[in-house]
Design a protein around this motif. Structure first.
Motif, PDB file in Angstrom:
ATOM      1  N   LEU A 225       1.235  -1.054   0.058  1.00  0.00           N
ATOM      2  CA  LEU A 225       0.064   0.412   0.001  1.00  0.00           C
ATOM      3  C   LEU A 225       0.875   1.268  -0.160  1.00  0.00           C
ATOM      4  O   LEU A 225       0.714   2.776  -0.440  1.00  0.00           O
ATOM      5  CB  LEU A 225      -0.462  -0.161   1.050  1.00  0.00           C
ATOM      6  CG  LEU A 225      -2.140   1.276   1.014  1.00  0.00           C
ATOM      7  CD1 LEU A 225      -2.380   0.919   0.106  1.00  0.00           C
ATOM      8  CD2 LEU A 225      -2.680   0.929   2.614  1.00  0.00           C
ATOM      9  N   ALA A 226       1.960   1.371   0.308  1.00  0.00           N
ATOM     10  CA  ALA A 226       2.764   2.274   1.117  1.00  0.00           C
ATOM     11  C   ALA A 226       3.384   2.261  -0.801  1.00  0.00           C
ATOM     12  O   ALA A 226       3.649   4.030  -1.230  1.00  0.00           O
ATOM     13  CB  ALA A 226       3.730   1.803   1.673  1.00  0.00           C
TER      14      ALA A 226
ATOM     15  N   LEU B  87       2.360   1.887  -3.332  1.00  0.00           N
ATOM     16  CA  LEU B  87       0.507   1.760  -4.536  1.00  0.00           C
ATOM     17  C   LEU B  87       0.858   0.462  -5.090  1.00  0.00           C
ATOM     18  O   LEU B  87       0.498   1.142  -6.310  1.00  0.00           O
ATOM     19  CB  LEU B  87       0.940   3.371  -4.590  1.00  0.00           C
ATOM     20  CG  LEU B  87       0.716   4.683  -3.636  1.00  0.00           C
ATOM     21  CD1 LEU B  87       0.135   5.841  -4.748  1.00  0.00           C
ATOM     22  CD2 LEU B  87      -1.047   4.111  -2.656  1.00  0.00           C
TER      23      LEU B  87
ATOM     24  N   VAL C  14      -1.981   3.198   7.493  1.00  0.00           N
ATOM     25  CA  VAL C  14      -1.468   3.651   6.535  1.00  0.00           C
ATOM     26  C   VAL C  14      -2.274   3.964   5.219  1.00  0.00           C
ATOM     27  O   VAL C  14      -2.272   4.737   4.058  1.00  0.00           O
ATOM     28  CB  VAL C  14      -0.582   2.814   5.408  1.00  0.00           C
ATOM     29  CG1 VAL C  14       0.173   2.902   4.469  1.00  0.00           C
ATOM     30  CG2 VAL C  14       0.929   1.668   6.391  1.00  0.00           C
TER      31      VAL C  14
ATOM     32  N   ALA D 174      -3.934   7.327   5.847  1.00  0.00           N
ATOM     33  CA  ALA D 174      -2.845   8.574   5.870  1.00  0.00           C
ATOM     34  C   ALA D 174      -2.750   8.048   4.388  1.00  0.00           C
ATOM     35  O   ALA D 174      -2.532   9.402   3.085  1.00  0.00           O
ATOM     36  CB  ALA D 174      -1.117   7.849   6.283  1.00  0.00           C
ATOM     37  N   THR D 175      -3.141   6.796   3.061  1.00  0.00           N
ATOM     38  CA  THR D 175      -3.045   7.022   2.051  1.00  0.00           C
ATOM     39  C   THR D 175      -4.395   7.881   1.283  1.00  0.00           C
ATOM     40  O   THR D 175      -4.289   8.517   0.529  1.00  0.00           O
ATOM     41  CB  THR D 175      -3.053   5.680   1.389  1.00  0.00           C
ATOM     42  OG1 THR D 175      -2.057   4.604   2.328  1.00  0.00           O
ATOM     43  CG2 THR D 175      -3.516   5.092  -0.023  1.00  0.00           C
TER      44      THR D 175
ATOM     45  N   SER E  30      -5.834  10.418   2.582  1.00  0.00           N
ATOM     46  CA  SER E  30      -5.112  11.054   2.700  1.00  0.00           C
ATOM     47  C   SER E  30      -4.247  11.542   1.740  1.00  0.00           C
ATOM     48  O   SER E  30      -4.544  12.532   0.855  1.00  0.00           O
ATOM     49  CB  SER E  30      -4.690  12.192   3.909  1.00  0.00           C
ATOM     50  OG  SER E  30      -5.434  11.687   5.488  1.00  0.00           O
ATOM     51  N   ASN E  31      -3.477  10.987   1.206  1.00  0.00           N
ATOM     52  CA  ASN E  31      -3.131  11.742   0.231  1.00  0.00           C
ATOM     53  C   ASN E  31      -2.784  10.950  -0.251  1.00  0.00           C
ATOM     54  O   ASN E  31      -2.431  12.039  -2.193  1.00  0.00           O
ATOM     55  CB  ASN E  31      -1.449   9.725   0.629  1.00  0.00           C
ATOM     56  CG  ASN E  31      -0.167  10.366   2.466  1.00  0.00           C
ATOM     57  OD1 ASN E  31      -1.092  11.912   2.352  1.00  0.00           O
ATOM     58  ND2 ASN E  31       0.644   9.217   2.305  1.00  0.00           N
TER      59      ASN E  31
ATOM     60  N   VAL F 134      -3.569  14.978  -2.398  1.00  0.00           N
ATOM     61  CA  VAL F 134      -2.207  15.193  -3.351  1.00  0.00           C
ATOM     62  C   VAL F 134      -1.723  14.394  -4.642  1.00  0.00           C
ATOM     63  O   VAL F 134      -1.822  15.098  -5.827  1.00  0.00           O
ATOM     64  CB  VAL F 134      -1.467  15.101  -2.689  1.00  0.00           C
ATOM     65  CG1 VAL F 134       0.170  15.794  -3.071  1.00  0.00           C
ATOM     66  CG2 VAL F 134      -1.716  15.332  -1.274  1.00  0.00           C
ATOM     67  N   MET F 135      -2.308  12.677  -4.323  1.00  0.00           N
ATOM     68  CA  MET F 135      -1.734  12.352  -5.698  1.00  0.00           C
ATOM     69  C   MET F 135      -2.996  12.559  -6.850  1.00  0.00           C
ATOM     70  O   MET F 135      -2.657  13.020  -7.886  1.00  0.00           O
ATOM     71  CB  MET F 135      -2.313  11.501  -5.283  1.00  0.00           C
ATOM     72  CG  MET F 135      -0.616  10.455  -4.580  1.00  0.00           C
ATOM     73  SD  MET F 135      -1.017   9.159  -3.874  1.00  0.00           S
ATOM     74  CE  MET F 135      -0.093   8.842  -2.742  1.00  0.00           C
TER      75      MET F 135
ATOM     76  N   ARG G  25      -4.437  15.968  -7.144  1.00  0.00           N
ATOM     77  CA  ARG G  25      -3.816  17.300  -7.701  1.00  0.00           C
ATOM     78  C   ARG G  25      -2.953  16.443  -8.579  1.00  0.00           C
ATOM     79  O   ARG G  25      -2.599  17.514  -9.827  1.00  0.00           O
ATOM     80  CB  ARG G  25      -3.258  18.269  -6.563  1.00  0.00           C
ATOM     81  CG  ARG G  25      -3.040  19.493  -7.173  1.00  0.00           C
ATOM     82  CD  ARG G  25      -2.532  20.022  -5.928  1.00  0.00           C
ATOM     83  NE  ARG G  25      -1.733  20.911  -5.912  1.00  0.00           N
ATOM     84  CZ  ARG G  25      -1.554  22.154  -6.433  1.00  0.00           C
ATOM     85  NH1 ARG G  25      -3.015  22.271  -6.620  1.00  0.00           N
ATOM     86  NH2 ARG G  25      -1.036  22.638  -6.988  1.00  0.00           N
ATOM     87  N   LEU G  26      -1.722  15.958  -8.710  1.00  0.00           N
ATOM     88  CA  LEU G  26      -0.830  15.577  -9.559  1.00  0.00           C
ATOM     89  C   LEU G  26      -1.056  15.003 -10.583  1.00  0.00           C
ATOM     90  O   LEU G  26      -1.019  14.777 -12.299  1.00  0.00           O
ATOM     91  CB  LEU G  26      -0.119  14.132  -8.930  1.00  0.00           C
ATOM     92  CG  LEU G  26       1.060  15.652  -7.671  1.00  0.00           C
ATOM     93  CD1 LEU G  26       2.483  14.306  -7.693  1.00  0.00           C
ATOM     94  CD2 LEU G  26       2.075  15.670  -8.368  1.00  0.00           C
TER      95      LEU G  26
ATOM     96  N   ARG H 146       2.965  18.026   1.513  1.00  0.00           N
ATOM     97  CA  ARG H 146       1.761  17.455   2.174  1.00  0.00           C
ATOM     98  C   ARG H 146       3.678  15.974   2.904  1.00  0.00           C
ATOM     99  O   ARG H 146       3.080  16.010   3.348  1.00  0.00           O
ATOM    100  CB  ARG H 146       1.488  16.789   1.536  1.00  0.00           C
ATOM    101  CG  ARG H 146       1.115  14.831   1.942  1.00  0.00           C
ATOM    102  CD  ARG H 146      -0.776  15.503   2.767  1.00  0.00           C
ATOM    103  NE  ARG H 146      -0.838  13.741   3.561  1.00  0.00           N
ATOM    104  CZ  ARG H 146      -1.505  14.246   4.436  1.00  0.00           C
ATOM    105  NH1 ARG H 146      -2.025  14.574   4.944  1.00  0.00           N
ATOM    106  NH2 ARG H 146      -2.073  12.675   4.634  1.00  0.00           N
TER     107      ARG H 146
ATOM    108  N   ALA I 201       3.434   3.721  10.062  1.00  0.00           N
ATOM    109  CA  ALA I 201       2.590   3.968   9.307  1.00  0.00           C
ATOM    110  C   ALA I 201       2.876   5.905   8.664  1.00  0.00           C
ATOM    111  O   ALA I 201       3.087   5.822   7.685  1.00  0.00           O
ATOM    112  CB  ALA I 201       1.271   4.151   9.965  1.00  0.00           C
TER     113      ALA I 201
ATOM    114  N   ALA J 217       5.391   5.045   6.015  1.00  0.00           N
ATOM    115  CA  ALA J 217       5.191   4.601   5.029  1.00  0.00           C
ATOM    116  C   ALA J 217       4.591   5.789   3.782  1.00  0.00           C
ATOM    117  O   ALA J 217       4.498   5.639   3.255  1.00  0.00           O
ATOM    118  CB  ALA J 217       4.247   3.343   5.247  1.00  0.00           C
TER     119      ALA J 217
ATOM    120  N   GLN K 211       5.565   7.294   0.706  1.00  0.00           N
ATOM    121  CA  GLN K 211       4.402   7.028  -0.513  1.00  0.00           C
ATOM    122  C   GLN K 211       4.504   7.906  -1.184  1.00  0.00           C
ATOM    123  O   GLN K 211       4.617   8.451  -2.909  1.00  0.00           O
ATOM    124  CB  GLN K 211       3.589   6.729   0.202  1.00  0.00           C
ATOM    125  CG  GLN K 211       2.567   6.541  -0.771  1.00  0.00           C
ATOM    126  CD  GLN K 211       1.076   6.240  -0.050  1.00  0.00           C
ATOM    127  OE1 GLN K 211       0.316   6.785   1.028  1.00  0.00           O
ATOM    128  NE2 GLN K 211       0.286   4.571   0.046  1.00  0.00           N
ATOM    129  N   LEU K 212       4.793   9.760  -0.037  1.00  0.00           N
ATOM    130  CA  LEU K 212       4.883  10.794  -0.761  1.00  0.00           C
ATOM    131  C   LEU K 212       5.943  11.186  -1.829  1.00  0.00           C
ATOM    132  O   LEU K 212       6.119  11.864  -3.015  1.00  0.00           O
ATOM    133  CB  LEU K 212       4.688  12.258   0.427  1.00  0.00           C
ATOM    134  CG  LEU K 212       2.997  11.988   0.966  1.00  0.00           C
ATOM    135  CD1 LEU K 212       3.428  13.068   2.284  1.00  0.00           C
ATOM    136  CD2 LEU K 212       2.007  12.378  -0.167  1.00  0.00           C
TER     137      LEU K 212
END
Lengths: 116, 473
Positions: free
Chosen positions: A24-25, A27, A74, A77-78, A80-81, A84-85, A87-88, B77, B412, B415, B419-420
């Protein structure tokens, strides 16, 4: 996929969850899908009528409790990330569209002349 | 003639543009391994078309510079997640060191600082042994010896915790100079960026600013606010200003109640920094929350055991027939005046084993009633409503749960950072394959423009030789 489902498998739940957090980290959707199949194999390979088997699964679930907590975080957090992704992704799509538009626009204005 | 000149000018512009774009690619390749470098792409601007005899004719393009492939939202972020990961990382390191103080050496029969649980059991067991033969000197010596081991381990652990707190205090103080140096550099970069590139990406200057921001995020929790003309204001996560345009505000330190506090101007922002994130946040949380919490539990344990055991011994009669008085109490441990500090000061003050009051007051010296009462203390709930061993076990379990929780958080968060980081690298780092493809395209374009230039030159020469005007369609 079929091969993974039917082949004899005895994966440890803990290892699956740890690997799922890693995937998952990264992706890594393919790996996550493989792990989901492994999870199915883990439950399907057990005899649901046998209390010993249930105890086995319960013990595995208890041992993997911390790793589940990591996975859940994770995942959070993903989530939330992803904003941003997204947007990218839009940015990249925008760049591609710009290139196409420019190409079309350039041809229109210059009539194929002077476009180096 | 005029049209040939225009064509020559157009091709000349194309050659210039291709050359400039090739420089951008070359710069990318040269900096492929430069930390913090953001890949650039050439900016093309279409020249205004010219009007020749009522017909719009294109005038090619000009390379107007390069734009770094960055996304501020992604970078921000990443910085935020870095702050959290850094904070939990430094707190986890401190917690692991703390936990090691309470973890017995496996396979060791000798007492260590981590054997407090066994010490408690051994101490009360020594009274159980004494009750079988209350006049036996060896058994009395054993009581004092186990008391001494227990007191030594509790005070040793408390002292180690205090030392850890002092080390964290020193680490935290050291971070301040790094923070001030970075905020100073960021203020300078703000000024440079605003003067050089107020309306566009400032390239390497912005890379530098981002690198400084990334480093700052590892140290403390920050918020970033974009301002006009490509400026950036930086505050702590609780809103205190660290950098505003070209000015930075220095963090200072001062000693308050024996530990280092952190100030911005005259405002003490220690507690805000502790919850804000970064290495400083983690260090301060460990220093101000985790270590005092563990010390407080240890103090409570030491206080309760010392006062209860002392009171019980003082109520009995020793082997010499003496009972405790106000002037000469029969205390095994030094009697603590308050809970705070009890653990660090725990000590056995009784030196004569005969002073262990195994007999009840009013009984003969061979009586064991008071020894039985002291052994029974092990099962009584006199430490905050729990037995001593349960209290200690619960404390160690709670500490273990905290370590596990922070470890989970840290894993976490790391991780999430990775990821970012992957996303950011995909966007901003130099991809040599892409650069090779761009270089090949630009080279081909350059060669094509050169050939057109040569052709135009030939046509021009022919036209001059003929002495008649030649037009290029």
């Amino acid at each position: 996929m079929q091969e993974l489902e039917t082949r004899p498998a005895n994966p440890e739940l803990k290892e699956l969850v740890v690997e799922a957090s890693r995937a998952l980290a990264r992706l890594d959707a393919t790996r996550l899908e493989e792990l989901a199949v492994s999870c199915q194999a883990l439950t399907r390979s057990r005899d649901c009528e046998d209390p010993g088997e249930w105890e086995f699964l319960a013990r595995q679930a208890r041992e993997a409790a911390t790793d589940w907590a990591v996975f859940a975080r994770v995942l959070k957090a993903t989530r939330s990330n992803l904003n941003v992704m997204k947007r990218l992704r839009d940015l990249r799509v925008g760049q591609l569209e710009y290139t196409e538009r420019q190409a079309r626009g350039g041809a229109g204005v210059e009539g194929g002349n002077g476009n180096h | 003639m005029g049209t040939i000149n225009s064509a020559l000018s157009l091709i000349g512009g194309a050659l210039d543009a291709d050359q400039a774009a090739l420089s951008v690619v070359a710069n990318n390749v040269a900096n492929a391994n430069t930390p913090g470098y953001t890949a650039e792409t050439p900016d093309w601007q279409q020249n205004a078309p010219i009007n020749a005899n009522g017909i719009q004719v294109g005038d090619g393009v000009t390379e107007t510079g390069a734009t770094s492939q960055r996304d501020r939202v992604l970078e921000e972020r990443l910085d935020q997640q870095q702050q959290l990961a850094s904070s939990s990382g430094s707190r986890l390191t401190a917690l692991n060191s703390m936990q090691a103080l309470f973890t017995p050496d496996s396979g060791s029969s000798s007492s260590t600082a981590g054997d407090i649980g066994s010490d408690i059991t051994s101490f009360f067991d020594s009274f159980s042994s004494l009750e079988t033969n209350p006049t036996d000197n060896a058994l009395r010596e054993q009581v004092l010896s186990s008391a001494s081991t227990l007191a030594g381990d509790i005070s040793g652990t408390a002292n180690n915790l205090n030392a850890q707190g002092a080390a964290l205090d020193q680490d935290a103080s050291g971070i301040v100079s790094q923070v001030n140096s970075l905020t100073g550099a960021l203020a300078q970069l703000n000024l440079q960026i605003q003067s050089i590139s107020p309306h566009a990406d400032a390239g390497t200057l912005e890379d530098q600013r981002q690198q400084d921001l990334s480093q700052l995020s590892q140290l403390i929790g920050i918020n970033q606010v974009s301002t006009e003309n490509n400026g950036l204001s930086i505050t702590t996560t609780s809103g205190q200003l660290l950098v505003s345009q070209g000015q930075n505000f220095q963090l200072t330190t001062g000693t308050v109640s024996g530990s280092t506090d952190f100030f911005l101007g005259s405002t003490d922002i220690t507690s805000q920094l502790a919850t804000g994130g970064g290495q400083l946040g983690g260090d301060l949380t460990a220093r101000d929350v985790d270590i005092p919490g563990a010390l407080s539990s240890l103090d409570q344990l030491a206080y309760s055991i010392s006062t209860s055991v002392n009171a019980q011994n003082n109520s009995g009669k020793d082997l010499d027939g003496a009972t405790g008085t106000v002037a000469s109490p029969l205390y095994i441990f030094n009697e603590p005046a308050a809970v705070a500090g009890s653990a660090a000061n725990m000590n056995v003050i009784m030196t004569d084993p005969n002073q262990i009051a195994a007999a009840a007051a009013g009984s003969g010296t061979g009586d064991n009633s008071n020894a039985v009462a002291m052994a029974n203390l092990a099962g009584q709930t006199f430490v905050s409503g729990q037995t001593p061993i349960n209290y200690y076990s619960n404390f160690v379990s709670t500490l273990g749960a905290t370590v596990s929780e922070v470890g989970t958080e840290n894993t976490a968060q790391n991780a999430s950072v990775s990821q970012l980081q992957t996303q950011n690298n995909a966007l901003s780092s130099v991809n040599l394959n892409n650069e090779a493809a761009a270089m090949s395209t630009l080279e081909s374009s350059y060669q094509a423009a050169s050939q057109v230039f040569t052709l135009l030159n030939t046509i021009m020469a022919s036209a001059l030789n003929l002495g008649t005007e030649t037009a290029v369609s």
